[in-house]
Write a protein that holds these residues in place. Structure first.
Motif, PDB file in Angstrom:
ATOM      1  N   GLY A 158       0.779  -1.223   0.000  1.00 48.15           N
ATOM      2  CA  GLY A 158       0.000   0.000   0.000  1.00 48.15           C
ATOM      3  C   GLY A 158       0.813   1.275   0.000  1.00 48.15           C
ATOM      4  N   ALA A 159       2.118   1.176   0.182  1.00 50.00           N
ATOM      5  CA  ALA A 159       2.993   2.346   0.182  1.00 50.00           C
ATOM      6  C   ALA A 159       4.393   1.908  -0.213  1.00 50.00           C
ATOM      7  CB  ALA A 159       3.018   2.997   1.557  1.00 50.00           C
ATOM      8  N   VAL A 160       5.193   2.859  -0.630  1.00 50.32           N
ATOM      9  CA  VAL A 160       6.583   2.571  -0.970  1.00 50.32           C
ATOM     10  C   VAL A 160       7.409   2.717   0.305  1.00 50.32           C
ATOM     11  CG1 VAL A 160       8.572   3.308  -2.335  1.00 50.32           C
ATOM     12  CG2 VAL A 160       6.285   3.408  -3.328  1.00 50.32           C
ATOM     13  N   PRO A 161       8.022   1.610   0.791  1.00 51.33           N
ATOM     14  CA  PRO A 161       8.838   1.713   2.005  1.00 51.33           C
ATOM     15  C   PRO A 161       9.988   2.709   1.823  1.00 51.33           C
ATOM     16  CG  PRO A 161       8.379  -0.583   1.488  1.00 51.33           C
ATOM     17  CD  PRO A 161       7.924   0.236   0.302  1.00 51.33           C
ATOM     18  N   ASN A 162      10.371   3.348   2.914  1.00 50.53           N
ATOM     19  CA  ASN A 162      11.436   4.351   2.861  1.00 50.53           C
ATOM     20  C   ASN A 162      12.736   3.798   2.306  1.00 50.53           C
ATOM     21  OD1 ASN A 162       9.834   6.439   3.759  1.00 50.53           O
ATOM     22  ND2 ASN A 162      10.327   6.110   5.909  1.00 50.53           N
ATOM     23  N   LEU A 163      13.007   2.517   2.490  1.00 52.56           N
ATOM     24  CA  LEU A 163      14.216   1.921   1.910  1.00 52.56           C
ATOM     25  C   LEU A 163      14.251   2.133   0.402  1.00 52.56           C
ATOM     26  CD1 LEU A 163      16.769   0.146   1.759  1.00 52.56           C
ATOM     27  CD2 LEU A 163      15.243  -1.836   1.669  1.00 52.56           C
ATOM     28  N   PHE A 164      13.135   1.905  -0.274  1.00 52.38           N
ATOM     29  CA  PHE A 164      13.108   2.043  -1.729  1.00 52.38           C
ATOM     30  C   PHE A 164      13.204   3.499  -2.160  1.00 52.38           C
ATOM     31  CE2 PHE A 164      11.522  -2.182  -1.031  1.00 52.38           C
ATOM     32  CZ  PHE A 164      12.234  -2.895  -1.982  1.00 52.38           C
ATOM     33  N   ARG A 165      12.660   4.407  -1.361  1.00 48.13           N
ATOM     34  CA  ARG A 165      12.832   5.837  -1.640  1.00 48.13           C
ATOM     35  C   ARG A 165      14.326   6.193  -1.565  1.00 48.13           C
ATOM     36  NH1 ARG A 165       7.699   8.265  -1.174  1.00 48.13           N
ATOM     37  NH2 ARG A 165       6.260   6.998   0.049  1.00 48.13           N
ATOM     38  N   LEU A 166      14.999   5.623  -0.591  1.00 49.63           N
ATOM     39  CA  LEU A 166      16.427   5.870  -0.415  1.00 49.63           C
ATOM     40  C   LEU A 166      17.228   5.262  -1.567  1.00 49.63           C
ATOM     41  CD1 LEU A 166      18.692   6.953   1.395  1.00 49.63           C
ATOM     42  CD2 LEU A 166      18.602   4.794   2.643  1.00 49.63           C
ATOM     43  N   LEU A 167      16.923   4.011  -1.924  1.00 53.32           N
ATOM     44  CA  LEU A 167      17.630   3.359  -3.028  1.00 53.32           C
ATOM     45  C   LEU A 167      17.422   4.091  -4.352  1.00 53.32           C
ATOM     46  CD1 LEU A 167      17.093  -0.445  -2.297  1.00 53.32           C
ATOM     47  CD2 LEU A 167      19.164   0.919  -1.934  1.00 53.32           C
ATOM     48  N   ALA A 168      16.292   4.783  -4.486  1.00 52.13           N
ATOM     49  CA  ALA A 168      16.005   5.522  -5.717  1.00 52.13           C
ATOM     50  C   ALA A 168      17.017   6.642  -5.965  1.00 52.13           C
ATOM     51  CB  ALA A 168      14.590   6.092  -5.679  1.00 52.13           C
ATOM     52  N   LEU A 169      17.776   7.023  -4.946  1.00 53.21           N
ATOM     53  CA  LEU A 169      18.831   8.011  -5.149  1.00 53.21           C
ATOM     54  C   LEU A 169      19.908   7.473  -6.083  1.00 53.21           C
ATOM     55  CD1 LEU A 169      19.205   9.289  -1.478  1.00 53.21           C
ATOM     56  CD2 LEU A 169      18.080  10.464  -3.399  1.00 53.21           C
ATOM     57  N   SER A 170      20.032   6.160  -6.159  1.00 52.87           N
ATOM     58  CA  SER A 170      20.991   5.516  -7.053  1.00 52.87           C
ATOM     59  C   SER A 170      20.230   4.592  -7.997  1.00 52.87           C
ATOM     60  CB  SER A 170      22.004   4.700  -6.259  1.00 52.87           C
ATOM     61  OG  SER A 170      22.712   3.835  -7.134  1.00 52.87           O
ATOM     62  N   PRO A 171      20.093   4.969  -9.270  1.00 53.76           N
ATOM     63  CA  PRO A 171      19.391   4.089 -10.209  1.00 53.76           C
ATOM     64  C   PRO A 171      20.005   2.682 -10.278  1.00 53.76           C
ATOM     65  CG  PRO A 171      19.628   6.267 -11.152  1.00 53.76           C
ATOM     66  CD  PRO A 171      20.443   6.257  -9.884  1.00 53.76           C
ATOM     67  N   ALA A 172      21.313   2.581 -10.133  1.00 52.60           N
ATOM     68  CA  ALA A 172      21.964   1.262 -10.175  1.00 52.60           C
ATOM     69  C   ALA A 172      21.527   0.416  -8.972  1.00 52.60           C
ATOM     70  CB  ALA A 172      23.482   1.418 -10.198  1.00 52.60           C
ATOM     71  N   ALA A 173      21.532   0.998  -7.788  1.00 51.73           N
ATOM     72  CA  ALA A 173      21.107   0.267  -6.588  1.00 51.73           C
ATOM     73  C   ALA A 173      19.628  -0.083  -6.669  1.00 51.73           C
ATOM     74  CB  ALA A 173      21.393   1.090  -5.335  1.00 51.73           C
ATOM     75  N   LEU A 174      18.822   0.856  -7.152  1.00 52.50           N
ATOM     76  CA  LEU A 174      17.391   0.602  -7.257  1.00 52.50           C
ATOM     77  C   LEU A 174      17.093  -0.507  -8.252  1.00 52.50           C
ATOM     78  CD1 LEU A 174      14.551   1.370  -6.344  1.00 52.50           C
ATOM     79  CD2 LEU A 174      14.508   3.056  -8.183  1.00 52.50           C
ATOM     80  N   GLN A 175      17.862  -0.594  -9.300  1.00 51.30           N
ATOM     81  CA  GLN A 175      17.671  -1.666 -10.279  1.00 51.30           C
ATOM     82  C   GLN A 175      18.212  -3.001  -9.763  1.00 51.30           C
ATOM     83  OE1 GLN A 175      19.632  -1.062 -14.043  1.00 51.30           O
ATOM     84  NE2 GLN A 175      18.532  -2.734 -15.014  1.00 51.30           N
ATOM     85  N   GLY A 176      19.363  -2.979  -9.129  1.00 54.55           N
ATOM     86  CA  GLY A 176      20.002  -4.216  -8.688  1.00 54.55           C
ATOM     87  C   GLY A 176      19.319  -4.898  -7.529  1.00 54.55           C
ATOM     88  N   PHE A 177      18.899  -4.141  -6.530  1.00 51.94           N
ATOM     89  CA  PHE A 177      18.318  -4.747  -5.333  1.00 51.94           C
ATOM     90  C   PHE A 177      17.041  -5.528  -5.622  1.00 51.94           C
ATOM     91  CE2 PHE A 177      15.476  -4.616  -1.675  1.00 51.94           C
ATOM     92  CZ  PHE A 177      16.184  -5.429  -0.819  1.00 51.94           C
ATOM     93  N   PRO A 178      16.056  -4.941  -6.281  1.00 52.16           N
ATOM     94  CA  PRO A 178      14.836  -5.725  -6.551  1.00 52.16           C
ATOM     95  C   PRO A 178      15.099  -6.941  -7.441  1.00 52.16           C
ATOM     96  CG  PRO A 178      14.401  -3.398  -6.870  1.00 52.16           C
ATOM     97  CD  PRO A 178      15.888  -3.558  -6.703  1.00 52.16           C
ATOM     98  N   GLY A 179      16.095  -6.845  -8.327  1.00 53.27           N
ATOM     99  CA  GLY A 179      16.438  -7.990  -9.171  1.00 53.27           C
ATOM    100  C   GLY A 179      16.927  -9.160  -8.331  1.00 53.27           C
ATOM    101  N   LEU A 180      17.811  -8.882  -7.385  1.00 53.55           N
ATOM    102  CA  LEU A 180      18.302  -9.925  -6.488  1.00 53.55           C
ATOM    103  C   LEU A 180      17.155 -10.460  -5.632  1.00 53.55           C
ATOM    104  CD1 LEU A 180      20.583 -11.610  -5.220  1.00 53.55           C
ATOM    105  CD2 LEU A 180      21.032  -9.669  -3.692  1.00 53.55           C
ATOM    106  N   ASN A 181      16.335  -9.559  -5.134  1.00 50.90           N
ATOM    107  CA  ASN A 181      15.213  -9.957  -4.283  1.00 50.90           C
ATOM    108  C   ASN A 181      14.237 -10.863  -5.039  1.00 50.90           C
ATOM    109  OD1 ASN A 181      12.307  -9.187  -3.041  1.00 50.90           O
ATOM    110  ND2 ASN A 181      13.907  -9.076  -1.474  1.00 50.90           N
ATOM    111  N   ARG A 182      13.920 -10.525  -6.274  1.00 50.53           N
ATOM    112  CA  ARG A 182      13.030 -11.364  -7.094  1.00 50.53           C
ATOM    113  C   ARG A 182      13.645 -12.738  -7.342  1.00 50.53           C
ATOM    114  NH1 ARG A 182      12.011  -6.690  -9.675  1.00 50.53           N
ATOM    115  NH2 ARG A 182      13.580  -7.096 -11.270  1.00 50.53           N
ATOM    116  N   ALA A 183      14.922 -12.758  -7.680  1.00 45.86           N
ATOM    117  CA  ALA A 183      15.595 -14.033  -7.956  1.00 45.86           C
ATOM    118  C   ALA A 183      15.611 -14.922  -6.718  1.00 45.86           C
ATOM    119  CB  ALA A 183      17.018 -13.778  -8.455  1.00 45.86           C
TER     120      ALA A 183
END
Length: 155
Positions: free
Chosen positions: A2-27
């Protein structure tokens, strides 16, 4: 959730981190079962002392993995009641505490519990994923947007 956790708002500061983290999490979501992943996460974040991640994974453990509060407390102490989960969590906790170093007996214990070599690598990956978010949240002092659980408080 229902909301975007603050961790993801923080990771959004780095497009590379934002792309990499959810990829690892999904895998990893296709690897070990959700209860095992959350049990490992809770043990690792307790070792690292990350209140944000402990709060988030307690919430996820209760609501997503359906782990009860007594079992959450056992996982924070690194000793879940399920013997197979206990082997995975003990191994994860040990490699977190010792920066990847585990005694041969500890590796043999997780193998004896029935984990394959591939699953042992997945346990290590879940540890790494959680250590990453712990470090990010500790460095940033991320505001906790889950019911607050403090690592310093008794489990």
């Amino acid at each position: 959730m229902g909301a975007v956790p603050n961790l993801f708002r923080l990771l959004a500061l780095s497009p590379a981190a934002l792309q990499g983290f959810p990829g690892l999490n999904r895998a990893l979501g296709k690897a070990l079962d959700v209860k095992t992943r959350e049990r490992i996460a809770i043990a690792v974040v307790q070792v690292d002392g990350c209140d944000f991640c402990l709060s988030a994974h307690t919430y996820l453990g209760l609501n997503l993995a359906k782990i009860d509060t007594a079992e959450i407390a056992l996982n924070r102490r690194g000793a879940p009641s399920d013997p197979k989960a206990n082997a995975a969590v003990a191994f994860a906790r040990k490699i977190t505490e010792n920066h990847g170093r585990a005694a041969e007996a500890e590796l043999q214990a997780v193998q004896a519990a029935g984990y394959t070599d591939a699953q042992i690598i997945e346990i290590v990956a879940v540890v790494a994923e959680n250590v990453f978010t712990n470090l990010v949240n500790i460095v940033a002092g991320t505001d906790i947007d889950f019911p607050v659980i403090r690592a310093s408080e008794a489990a």
